[in-house]
Design an enzyme around this catalytic site. Structure first.
Site, PDB file in Angstrom:
ATOM      1  N   PHE A 125       1.001  -3.941   0.739  1.00 33.47           N
ATOM      2  CA  PHE A 125      -0.391  -3.682   0.350  1.00 33.47           C
ATOM      3  C   PHE A 125      -0.809  -2.260   0.698  1.00 33.47           C
ATOM      4  O   PHE A 125      -1.976  -1.988   0.977  1.00 33.47           O
ATOM      5  CB  PHE A 125      -1.330  -4.717   0.990  1.00 33.47           C
ATOM      6  N   GLU A 146      -2.263  -4.241  -8.371  1.00 35.89           N
ATOM      7  CA  GLU A 146      -3.530  -3.918  -7.722  1.00 35.89           C
ATOM      8  C   GLU A 146      -4.771  -4.383  -8.467  1.00 35.89           C
ATOM      9  O   GLU A 146      -5.809  -4.635  -7.855  1.00 35.89           O
ATOM     10  CB  GLU A 146      -3.577  -2.409  -7.477  1.00 35.89           C
ATOM     11  N   GLY A 160       5.586   0.538  -9.357  1.00 36.16           N
ATOM     12  CA  GLY A 160       6.951   0.194  -8.982  1.00 36.16           C
ATOM     13  C   GLY A 160       7.740  -0.327 -10.161  1.00 36.16           C
ATOM     14  O   GLY A 160       8.701   0.302 -10.614  1.00 36.16           O
TER      15      GLY A 160
END
Lengths: 180, 730
Positions: B269, B691, B539
């Site tokens: 996170f 997110e 990512g």
């Protein structure tokens, strides 16, 4: 052999007996992780606030970080590794995999051990803080999502897998009822 | 490595566990390539799922290691000042103690080393006697066992010359300065003041979000040792290659000398990104000084005190609108805390640049240096606190106009980037809003506040629209066609619980046109080549791009080549060729909450998010990530607050009893689903899901609380004492 700072204890971990010489300060969690190589139980907070270290001590769930190893002398301990002794996954483990009841997986050993004990507690008729009828003659409380959430609230999950975990527990309980 | 290199195949050490049976639940999106059965688009359980539910996966602190010594960090009890004396004599005589490292004997670090934002004093541990923030590591005690190290750490006598500290952050702080323009400049479009003056309604409000922590369940742990002239590291982090580069820079090593592995990571996170965590700096120092493998695992309290967090923000939003709900002006001024040790940008105004059309848009970001450790990204950096301010203010505009807040959003759809003027690659906010509203049953809502009532509870609903930037960053993948028909796919990715192993296996299978069972994926190792980390929702996009291109290159080879054959692909050039566009994920979040005015307790009863996140690689795992993100948003709205004592500067709630994160009982069943979407600028059509789940949720909840009670809460978290009412409901 016992002197002022160390003690010899006997732990049966997942059916295997371990004779351990431990520092009296050693927690059950550290003894499991460092002395028996069972790294399934996790140290998320080391003060009983997150539940990642939950194991079954004589079939009852405990936070192993707040249990001294010497106090568990002579006990049966089941860690997450012991939930699937013969290689076949426990139904709850299967449900966690299929319904994605975890992401990073760090809290998972604690969630699973906690849920196994919680289902047994419920089956034995134990009420929880959200059980409305707590009279002695009460019927066993129905295991719904609210009951499961309350009873598992000692196990934190930062990835937020809670809804999938609750679903996995309810599905496993329902299946056990059908087959059991 | 470059696009044409052919390298030896990496060692086949991937951990593969039997793959559970997949189920097909995906909805194919328009304009996407036909997915291969069993690969992209399939709801497939995690590859490492069985290993995770049996306790078989090893996180950093689980790795067995011979001759291991344990380090225990000692942290400062004052916030600002200097170490007067650090007396190690008692500690050094205690059983098992190997030594103590402090500023007098620690290896010297390169003080230029840092993160993207420049030199980062947060990483420069044990270099001087200065104390820059509370909880600053001042020493590491190294001993044979963790108990011995901990016990000796308590015997260390540290005294300080204390100096006054300042942690009293606000937008009006005299030290406020313009924030770095590292990620784009402030916006000035049109004339905000003129447009505000001409508006039928103007909302002008301040919003405050607290310091919040990633609080991943796995505390940061690193084990370091030297082997055959190389520094070997097992560490909890979000990107082993980036960490290896940072370690090399800090300790002035040849990058080739450093190998970082992060096989399984217990959540990040953001807290395990940004370079090199304190556990690793200390472990590398200790292994150098004691010539043994050393493990440093932070306690939960130390994680709170020494690992970067989301800074407190204080934001002023002014929005002017015509009577029909068309926005004339948005003026968003955002201040955030920074440390005096390192620069950082909490980019709160990012959404304001792209979410709504308005004649004038002005954004101003300021940083306020105070005596705290360096903040860094936490899930949805910038966008998460920024969205709380912007979307609360939008709700206030709808309130003033007596208008449906959903309709207000729909009415201000821009046709191009309102600040940049660039076209949108694919903007699907309207689809999220409409489909979310339909599923939630929004159409029957009475938009007046305090109209919902069930017994002793007030009931309200709220919504928010949001977006998060999509993109990819340079990464290199290698693929080896093996003699047994398998393909070894190697990339320095990190799986912090995102499902990267599972997703990248599907991407590779699709790209190579083979079933996933023939993919052997190697990740989580800096030796696999340069790669972006698990961060910024970039990512999977970054790694997939490299894998897809490497696969295309391998497939274009003429047949009959000798096996094994390895190809590599570096995406740096391809990324540079991508035309500039507004590329974002979108979502609409809807919430139903109850408030008990007798106790002030808020319960979120329903939470629904509709998402446009590009093509979905694995709906089961993507949905989990989005739901988890929404829960983090719920937690931010109602529970989380890092509290600093204004007098002493100390962080007061450094455990899970004081810093509450959402528990099972706080979380209802949550619905997250996808609208068909596709990112044309990405070879796999994906945008990233890490997110955006968090970003809009806090505002949706705060707006529901307003609708239930009529009370507008502009400071998070919304606590019971903010809502408790003296008079009982009639």
């Amino acid at each position: 052999m016992t002197d002022g700072t160390r003690s010899e204890i006997l732990l049966r971990v997942n059916g295997l007996t371990h004779r351990l010489d431990v520092d009296n300060r050693r927690t059950l969690l550290d003894a499991l992780r460092e002395d028996t190589g069972r790294t399934g139980p996790k140290k998320g907070c080391d003060r009983g606030q997150c539940g990642a270290c939950t194991v079954l001590l004589d079939d009852r769930r405990v936070v192993s970080c707040l249990t001294l190893a010497v106090a568990a002398d002579g006990s049966d301990v089941t860690t997450v590794e012991g939930l699937a002794p013969d290689g076949e996954l426990h139904p709850l483990q299967q449900a966690f995999v299929q319904l994605d009841g975890f992401q990073c997986g760090y809290c998972t050993p604690g969630q699973l051990c906690s849920a196994v004990a919680m289902l047994a507690e419920h089956a034995a008729g134990w009420p929880s803080a959200v059980t409305t009828d707590v009279s002695p003659e009460r019927p066993a409380p129905e295991l719904d999502a609210v009951e499961v959430r309350e009873r598992l609230s000692g196990n934190l999950c930062r990835c937020g897998a809670y809804p999938s975990i609750v679903r996995a527990v309810l599905e496993t309980a329902a299946r056990a009822e059908v087959t059991g | 490595m470059n696009a044409s290199s052919t390298s030896p195949s990496p060692a086949p050490t991937g951990d593969r566990t039997p793959t559970p049976h997949p189920t097909r639940t995906s909805a194919p999106s328009a304009g996407t390539p036909e997915p291969l059965l069993g690969a992209v688009g399939m709801a497939r359980p995690r590859i490492e799922g069985t290993a995770k539910v049996t306790g078989a996966v090893r996180y950093s602190s689980d790795e067995p290691m011979g001759d291991l010594a344990h380090g225990w960090a000692v942290t400062s009890t004052v916030t600002r000042g200097r170490i007067r004396d650090l007396d190690t004599s008692a500690a050094l005589t205690m059983p098992g103690v190997l030594g103590v490292i402090d500023h007098r004997n620690a290896p010297r670090l390169d003080l230029e080393a840092g993160s993207f934002f420049g030199p980062d004093g947060g990483m420069h541990l044990l270099q001087t006697d200065e104390i820059p923030h509370s909880g600053r590591p001042v020493a590491l005690v190294v001993a044979e066992t963790a108990e011995q190290a901990r016990s000796a750490a308590r015997a260390l006598r540290v005294t300080y010359d204390e100096e006054p500290c300042d942690v009293d952050f606000s937008l009006d702080h005299p030290a406020a300065r313009p924030a770095t323009s590292f990620i784009g400049a402030d916006a000035t479009v049109g004339d905000v003041d003129t447009e505000l003056a001409a508006s039928a309604v103007v909302v002008d409000a301040r919003y405050v979000t607290p310091e919040t922590h990633g609080a991943a369940m796995e505390p940061h742990s690193a084990t370091a040792w030297w082997e055959d002239g190389r520094l070997q590291i097992v560490d909890s982090n979000q990107g082993p290659f980036l960490v290896a580069m940072t370690v090399a820079a800090l300790f002035r090593l040849d990058p080739k000398q450093v190998r970082v592995r992060s096989p399984h990571v217990g959540g990040g996170f953001g807290s395990k990104s940004g370079g090199c965590g304190p556990q690793l700096v200390l472990a590398v120092m200790a292994t150098a000084m004691f010539d043994r493998p050393v493990r440093v695992t932070l306690t939960r309290s130390q994680v709170f005190q020494t690992v970067s967090m989301r800074p407190t923000t204080d934001q002023r939003v002014r929005i002017g609108s015509d009577a029909d709900g068309r926005l004339r002006a948005i003026d968003h001024t955002a201040a955030f805390e920074v440390s005096k040790l390192a620069d950082y940008l909490e980019n709160c105004t990012e959404l304001t640049n792209t979410l709504y059309a308005a004649r004038a848009i002005r954004t101003r970001r300021s940083a306020v240096p105070v005596d705290i450790l360096p903040p860094y990204s936490v899930r949805g950096p910038g966008a998460t606190p920024g969205s709380f301010a912007l979307e609360s203010a939008m709700d206030e505009v709808a309130e003033r106009l007596h208008m449906d807040p959903l309709e207000l959003r729909l009415r201000n759809e821009p046709s191009a980037g309102p600040v940049s003027g660039l076209p949108f690659s694919r903007r699907n906010l309207t689809a999220c809003l409409r489909e979310g509203a339909r599923r939630f049953g929004w159409a029957t809502r009475d938009h007046r506040p305090r109209t919902g009532r069930e017994g002793h509870l007030l009931v309200g609903t709220g919504m928010a629209a949001t977006s998060f930037g999509a993109g990819a960053l340079p990464s290199t993948a290698s693929i080896t066609a093996e003699t047994d028909g398998a393909f070894t796919v190697a990339i320095g990715a990190s799986d912090i619980g995102t499902g990267a192993r599972t997703a990248l296996t599907a991407v590779a299978a699709e790209a190579l046109r083979v079933p996933p069972e023939r993919i052997r994926l190697l990740i989580a190792d800096s030796d696999l080549g340069p790669a972006w980390g698990a961060g910024g929702s970039r990512g999977t996009t970054s790694w997939s791009w490299a894998i897809t291109e490497a696969a295309a290159k391998l497939r274009s080879r003429p047949g009959g080549a000798t096996l094994p054959l390895t190809v590599s692909f570096d995406t740096t050039e391809s990324l540079g060729e991508l035309p500039l566009m507004e590329r974002h994920s979108y979502s609409a979040v809807f919430c139903e909450a109850t408030v008990d005015p007798a106790t002030g307790e808020v319960r979120v009863r329903r939470l629904l998010g509709m998402f446009a996140v590009g093509r979905v690689i694995n709906p089961l795992l993507a949905r989990s990530q989005l739901v988890g993100g929404m829960i983090m948003g719920l937690s931010m709205a109602l529970h989380e607050e890092g509290v600093r004592d204004p007098a002493t500067g100390r962080h007061l709630n450094t455990d899970f009893a004081g810093y509450h994160i959402a528990a099972h009982a706080d979380v209802p069943d949550i619905e997250a689903d996808f609208v068909p979407d596709y990112e044309p600028g990405d070879p796999s059509g994906i945008k990233g899901v890490g997110e955006i789940g968090t970003v809009g949720t806090a505002a949706a909840i705060a707006n529901a609380v307003w609708h239930a009670t009529g009370h507008r809460r502009r400071t998070l978290p919304i606590r019971p004492d903010h809502l408790v009412e003296e008079r009982p409901l009639p």
